[in-house]
Write a protein that holds these residues in place. Structure first.
Motif, PDB file in Angstrom:
ATOM      1  N   THR A 156      39.502  22.677  42.818  1.00  8.49           N
ATOM      2  CA  THR A 156      38.836  23.953  43.141  1.00  8.49           C
ATOM      3  C   THR A 156      37.966  23.794  44.385  1.00  8.49           C
ATOM      4  OG1 THR A 156      38.829  24.618  40.837  1.00  8.49           O
ATOM      5  CG2 THR A 156      37.189  25.671  42.243  1.00  8.49           C
ATOM      6  N   ALA A 160      38.680  25.677  48.068  1.00 12.55           N
ATOM      7  CA  ALA A 160      37.702  26.574  48.701  1.00 12.55           C
ATOM      8  C   ALA A 160      37.496  26.163  50.163  1.00 12.55           C
ATOM      9  CB  ALA A 160      36.379  26.530  47.933  1.00 12.55           C
ATOM     10  N   PRO A 176      37.111  32.207  48.855  1.00 10.59           N
ATOM     11  CA  PRO A 176      36.180  32.484  47.754  1.00 10.59           C
ATOM     12  C   PRO A 176      34.718  32.457  48.231  1.00 10.59           C
ATOM     13  CG  PRO A 176      36.952  30.213  47.599  1.00 10.59           C
ATOM     14  CD  PRO A 176      37.666  30.836  48.775  1.00 10.59           C
ATOM     15  N   TRP A 177      34.320  33.518  48.914  1.00 13.05           N
ATOM     16  CA  TRP A 177      32.951  33.599  49.418  1.00 13.05           C
ATOM     17  C   TRP A 177      31.969  33.723  48.266  1.00 13.05           C
ATOM     18  CZ3 TRP A 177      33.253  32.343  54.243  1.00 13.05           C
ATOM     19  CH2 TRP A 177      34.239  32.855  55.090  1.00 13.05           C
ATOM     20  N   GLY A 244      33.097  27.860  41.883  1.00 12.10           N
ATOM     21  CA  GLY A 244      34.338  28.131  42.616  1.00 12.10           C
ATOM     22  C   GLY A 244      34.130  28.860  43.938  1.00 12.10           C
ATOM     23  N   LYS A 245      32.880  29.189  44.266  1.00 10.98           N
ATOM     24  CA  LYS A 245      32.633  29.975  45.479  1.00 10.98           C
ATOM     25  C   LYS A 245      31.753  29.213  46.485  1.00 10.98           C
ATOM     26  CE  LYS A 245      32.926  34.487  43.135  1.00 10.98           C
ATOM     27  NZ  LYS A 245      34.348  34.488  43.084  1.00 10.98           N
TER      28      LYS A 245
END
Ligand SMILES: *[C@@H]1O[C@H](CO)[C@@H](O)[C@H](O)[C@H]1NC(C)=O
Ligand SMILES: *[C@@H]1O[C@H](CO)[C@@H](O)[C@H](O)[C@H]1NC(C)=O
Ligand SMILES: *[C@@H]1O[C@H](CO)[C@@H](O)[C@H](O)[C@H]1NC(C)=O
Length: 258
Positions: A156, A160, A176-177, A244-245
């Protein structure tokens, strides 16, 4: 069956080669060398049998002619420890009037020792370089340990970072901001507030090639050393990922201002 056992055995050997404490010891010797301007004790940690080279700004040079021979009063350091791939990344700031520097260094390990050094060395004149800004803003951020239950997987974290790096050459990529998300580039900072966003200011037609990754899931971070754009400016992009971001991005780029 045999192949599976062999793979497991190899994985065990690889894993047993690096522990956080082992990697940290070597990073400490690197920092000690940079502070003193003496290539030892760091060079004493080199694995000559598997040696791949000492690189500064993507050029292979003799360690004895490099930045390590200049004593620098380091004012900040923070490291990622990748115990899966036996690599480290260290962000070094020298907030000093006489010799301001921001340096990003990846170390690659074999046999418990270093077999490749990859440093991006920046100073006044490099892209957006501002030591006051860089030194100030890193202290406002939190790159601390993430509780185990909340940690993202290596995959992940890497995805990103790759999405961000791919976006510069492919505007259709979905990144994924995080909200907020903030970028530190050379010394220039985005909006640190609760609504800060990293969406703007992304150029196009800029491939980011030859990516070398260091991933430390304990702090949700990845460093990607790369060649920036068609002119292949030596560059490092480091990201902090939360849930995740993308939360933070640090860019250190060797491009000299025109
Ligand atoms: C590196 O940073 C840590 C704090 O994160 C500090 O304790 C240590 O003294 C620093 N090392 C050097 C050589 O500046
Ligand atoms: C450098 O950064 C500081 C802190 O963000 C800022 O106050 C200053 O104006 C910047 N200097 C330049 C030349 O941009
Ligand atoms: C952030 O955005 C929210 C929703 O649009 C808004 O209500 C709030 O005032 C903004 N906060 C700041 C500090 O800009």
């Amino acid at each position: 069956m045999f192949r599976l056992l062999w793979a497991t055995a190899l994985a065990t050997i690889a894993a047993s080669h690096c522990t956080r404490s082992g990697l940290k010891e070597v990073v400490d010797s690197y920092l000690a060398s940079q502070i003193s301007g003496q290539a030892t004790p760091f060079t004493a940690q080199f694995d000559t049998s598997t040696w791949l080279g000492y690189y500064e700004n993507a050029v292979k040079v003799d360690v004895n002619t490099g930045i390590l021979k200049t004593p620098l009063p380091i004012t900040h350091n923070r490291s990622l420890y990748d115990t899966t791939n036996c690599m480290t990344y260290t962000e070094v700031i020298v907030n000093d009037e006489k010799a301001p520097h921001v340096i990003g260094t990846q170390l690659k390990f074999a046999n418990h020792k270093v077999n490749r050094v990859d440093s991006i060395v920046t100073k006044p004149g490099d892209w957006l370089f501002n030591i006051t800004g860089y030194a100030y803003w890193v202290e406002q951020e939190n790159w601390g340990t993430i509780p185990e239950a909340k940690r993202d997987s290596r995959d992940t974290i890497k995805k990103a970072a790759d999405a961000y790096c791919d976006l510069f050459n492919d505007p259709s990529v979905v990144v994924p901001w995080g909200t907020p998300c903030v970028r530190l580039e050379g010394g220039l900072y985005g909006d640190p507030g609760p609504n800060g966003t990293c969406v703007g200011g992304v150029p196009s037609g800029v491939p980011m090639n030859r990516r070398r990754y260091v991933i430390d899931e304990t702090v949700g971070a990845v460093d990607v050393m790369l060649d920036f754009g068609t002119s292949a400016w030596p560059d490092t992009h480091e990201f902090r990922i939360e849930g995740g971001k993308i939360r933070y991005g640090h860019t250190v780029n060797r491009r000299q201002n025109p």
